[in-house]
Design a protein around this motif. Structure first.
Motif, mmCIF file in Angstrom:
data_model
loop_
_atom_site.group_PDB
_atom_site.id
_atom_site.type_symbol
_atom_site.label_atom_id
_atom_site.label_comp_id
_atom_site.label_asym_id
_atom_site.label_seq_id
_atom_site.Cartn_x
_atom_site.Cartn_y
_atom_site.Cartn_z
ATOM 1 N N LEU A 175 0.837 -1.198 0.000
ATOM 2 C CA LEU A 175 0.000 0.000 0.000
ATOM 3 C C LEU A 175 0.875 1.252 0.000
ATOM 4 C CD1 LEU A 175 -2.966 1.097 0.333
ATOM 5 C CD2 LEU A 175 -2.351 1.394 2.730
ATOM 6 N N SER A 176 1.951 1.187 0.771
ATOM 7 C CA SER A 176 2.871 2.302 0.872
ATOM 8 C C SER A 176 3.446 2.652 -0.515
ATOM 9 C CB SER A 176 3.965 1.854 1.836
ATOM 10 O OG SER A 176 4.876 2.825 2.029
ATOM 11 N N ALA A 177 3.796 1.617 -1.270
ATOM 12 C CA ALA A 177 4.341 1.842 -2.621
ATOM 13 C C ALA A 177 3.291 2.513 -3.510
ATOM 14 C CB ALA A 177 4.786 0.514 -3.230
ATOM 15 N N LEU A 178 2.043 2.096 -3.367
ATOM 16 C CA LEU A 178 0.961 2.697 -4.160
ATOM 17 C C LEU A 178 0.782 4.179 -3.795
ATOM 18 C CD1 LEU A 178 -1.463 2.553 -6.115
ATOM 19 C CD2 LEU A 178 -2.843 1.691 -4.209
ATOM 20 N N ILE A 179 0.803 4.467 -2.505
ATOM 21 C CA ILE A 179 0.617 5.858 -2.063
ATOM 22 C C ILE A 179 1.746 6.740 -2.603
ATOM 23 C CG2 ILE A 179 0.542 7.378 -0.044
ATOM 24 C CD1 ILE A 179 -0.828 4.995 1.451
ATOM 25 N N ARG A 180 2.967 6.203 -2.586
ATOM 26 C CA ARG A 180 4.101 6.976 -3.108
ATOM 27 C C ARG A 180 3.906 7.264 -4.607
ATOM 28 N NH1 ARG A 180 8.221 4.349 -0.652
ATOM 29 N NH2 ARG A 180 8.684 5.922 0.912
ATOM 30 N N ARG A 181 3.424 6.268 -5.334
ATOM 31 C CA ARG A 181 3.182 6.455 -6.784
ATOM 32 C C ARG A 181 2.085 7.500 -7.031
ATOM 33 N NH1 ARG A 181 1.124 1.579 -9.274
ATOM 34 N NH2 ARG A 181 1.433 2.630 -11.258
ATOM 35 N N ILE A 182 1.095 7.551 -6.138
ATOM 36 C CA ILE A 182 0.007 8.526 -6.319
ATOM 37 C C ILE A 182 0.574 9.950 -6.292
ATOM 38 C CG2 ILE A 182 -2.064 9.501 -5.242
ATOM 39 C CD1 ILE A 182 -2.752 6.615 -4.329
ATOM 40 N N ALA A 183 1.523 10.179 -5.382
ATOM 41 C CA ALA A 183 2.138 11.508 -5.296
ATOM 42 C C ALA A 183 3.110 11.735 -6.451
ATOM 43 C CB ALA A 183 2.849 11.670 -3.957
ATOM 44 N N ARG A 184 3.968 10.751 -6.718
ATOM 45 C CA ARG A 184 5.046 10.948 -7.704
ATOM 46 C C ARG A 184 4.551 10.911 -9.134
ATOM 47 N NH1 ARG A 184 9.971 7.750 -5.062
ATOM 48 N NH2 ARG A 184 10.235 9.128 -3.262
ATOM 49 N N GLU A 185 3.723 9.919 -9.457
ATOM 50 C CA GLU A 185 3.336 9.733 -10.864
ATOM 51 C C GLU A 185 2.104 10.553 -11.241
ATOM 52 O OE1 GLU A 185 3.070 5.550 -11.877
ATOM 53 O OE2 GLU A 185 4.859 5.100 -10.699
ATOM 54 N N ARG A 186 1.207 10.766 -10.284
ATOM 55 C CA ARG A 186 -0.018 11.500 -10.603
ATOM 56 C C ARG A 186 0.051 12.947 -10.119
ATOM 57 N NH1 ARG A 186 -3.357 7.153 -12.041
ATOM 58 N NH2 ARG A 186 -5.052 8.573 -12.489
ATOM 59 N N GLY A 187 1.083 13.261 -9.326
ATOM 60 C CA GLY A 187 1.241 14.632 -8.831
ATOM 61 C C GLY A 187 0.192 15.043 -7.817
ATOM 62 N N CYS A 188 -0.483 14.053 -7.252
ATOM 63 C CA CYS A 188 -1.539 14.339 -6.265
ATOM 64 C C CYS A 188 -0.933 14.825 -4.952
ATOM 65 C CB CYS A 188 -2.300 13.051 -5.931
ATOM 66 S SG CYS A 188 -3.872 12.878 -6.751
ATOM 67 N N GLY A 189 -1.641 15.710 -4.283
ATOM 68 C CA GLY A 189 -1.335 16.013 -2.886
ATOM 69 C C GLY A 189 -2.058 14.981 -2.045
ATOM 70 N N VAL A 190 -1.324 14.276 -1.188
ATOM 71 C CA VAL A 190 -1.921 13.203 -0.392
ATOM 72 C C VAL A 190 -1.946 13.606 1.080
ATOM 73 C CG1 VAL A 190 -1.691 10.778 0.332
ATOM 74 C CG2 VAL A 190 -0.995 11.457 -1.982
ATOM 75 N N LEU A 191 -3.093 13.381 1.730
ATOM 76 C CA LEU A 191 -3.133 13.457 3.192
ATOM 77 C C LEU A 191 -3.361 12.035 3.689
ATOM 78 C CD1 LEU A 191 -3.066 15.211 5.777
ATOM 79 C CD2 LEU A 191 -5.571 15.174 5.720
#
Ligand SMILES: Nc1ncnc2c1ncn2[C@@H]1O[C@H](COP(=O)(O)OP(=O)(O)OP(=O)(O)O)[C@@H](O)[C@H]1O
Ligand SMILES: [Mg+2]
Length: 250
Positions: A175-191
Motif C-alpha cells: 500500500l505504501s508503494a501505491l501511495i508513493r506512486r500517487i504523489a510521484r506519478e499523478r502529482g496528487c497532494g496526499v493526506l
C-alpha cells in the motif's frame, strides 16, 4: 503553487470540541501525514476538508479561494477526493462498475468513465479484480479499489482515512508503494491518516499530530520521531492498538 488548506478550523459537537483552531496544508505531489490517538479529530478534519462537515469556525481554502458551504459532491468536482475509514464501496456492484459510476457522477460520459475505470485498475495493478462483486473482496483489495475510485477524474488531492488499518506489514508495504506512486506519478497532494505510524514516518514529507482536537506537534518525520509531546500523547491513551505506535516512535 496550488494548495489545499484548513485555516484555523474548529468544530464543536454539542459541547465537545472535536477540533480547536487546526491549520494544515496539503501540497500537490507531496504526502502529508495526520496522526493522533483515537478520537483526536482526524476524521472530523477530513470531513471538513471534503464538505461533509461544516466548521464551527475557520475555513477551507483551495488555491486561496474559500470552499465554504460547498456540498461534498461539489468539493469532489473541484478535485478533492477521499476514502473512508472502512471502505464504503458500492458492495453489490462489480469493481469496475464502482469506478465507472463514480466517473459518471463526476460528469463523464459512460464511455469515457468505462475507459478511465479500466485504465485506473490497470495503473493500480488490479485489472484482474474488475468483474468481482465489491462486497466479496478481502479488505486489502477493497482498500485498493476505494483508492482507485477516489482517483477517478484525476483529483489534485486525495485524503486517505486509515487505508492500512488491519493490514499485515507486507500488505502495508504494498500500500505504501501505491501511495508513493500517487504523489510521484499523478502529482496528487496526499493526506495520509494512519495509526500505523511507521508507515507515516516512512512516507510523509510533513506530519501533523492531533490530540484532543488540537495540533500538538508538526514537522519532518525525524522531528516527530524525537518528539516527547507525541510520545506522551500516545502513552496517555495507550491501548493495544497504540502499542505499535510507541514502538515506531522509539
Ligand atoms: N457527528 C458527531 N457527533 C458528535 N460527536 C462526534 C461526531 N463525530 C465525531 N465526534 C467526536 O469527535 C471526536 C473526534 O472524532 P474523530 O472521529 O474525528 O476522531 P479520529 O481521530 O478520527 O479517531 P479514530 O482514530 O478513532 O478514527 C471524538 O470524541 C468523537 O466521538
Ligand atoms: Mg477516524
Amino acid at each position: 503553487m496550488g494548495q489545499l488548506s484548513a485555516k484555523n478550523v474548529s468544530v464543536a459537537f454539542a459541547g465537545l470540541k472535536a477540533l480547536s483552531s487546526v491549520t494544515l496544508d496539503i501540497t500537490p505531489g507531496h504526502i502529508s501525514g495526520l496522526i493522533g490517538p483515537n478520537g483526536a479529530g482526524k476524521t472530523t478534519l477530513v470531513n471538513v476538508l471534503t464538505g461533509f462537515q461544516m466548521p464551527t469556525e475557520g475555513a477551507v481554502e483551495l488555491d486561496g479561494h474559500s470552499l465554504d458551504r460547498l456540498k461534498p459532491h461539489q468539493v469532489r468536482r473541484r478535485g478533492i477526493a477521499r476514502t473512508f475509514q472502512g471502505g464504503r464501496l458500492f458492495r453489490d456492484l462489480a469493481v469496475i462498475d464502482n469506478l465507472e459510476v463514480t466517473g459518471v457522477g463526476l460528469g463523464m460520459s459512460r464511455r469515457s468513465a468505462v475507459a478511465e475505470a479500466a485504465a485506473m485498475l490497470d495503473w493500480i495493478g488490479i485489472s484482474a479484480l474488475g468483474d468481482r462483486i465489491a462486497g466479496t473482496l478481502p479488505y486489502t483489495d477493497e482498500r485498493r479499489v476505494a483508492i482507485g475510485r477516489a482517483l477517478m477524474g484525476q483529483p489534485a488531492y486525495i485524503l486517505l482515512d486509515e487505508p492500512a488499518a488491519g493490514m499485515s506489514s507486507h500488505e502495508a508495504g504494498d500500500l505504501s508503494a501505491l501511495i508513493r506512486r500517487i504523489a510521484r506519478e499523478r502529482g496528487c497532494g496526499v493526506l495520509l491518516i494512519e495509526h500505523n505510524v511507521g508507515l507515516v514516518l516512512g512516507l510523509c514529507d510533513h506530519i501533523v499530530v492531533l490530540d484532543s482536537g488540537a495540533v500538538i506537534e508538526e514537522g519532518t518525520p525525524a522531528a516527530i520521531r524525537d518528539s516527547e509531546k507525541v510520545r506522551h500523547a500516545y502513552m496517555g491513551t495507550a491501548v493495544d492498538t497504540d502499542l505499535p505506535v510507541l514502538e515506531a516512535l522509539q
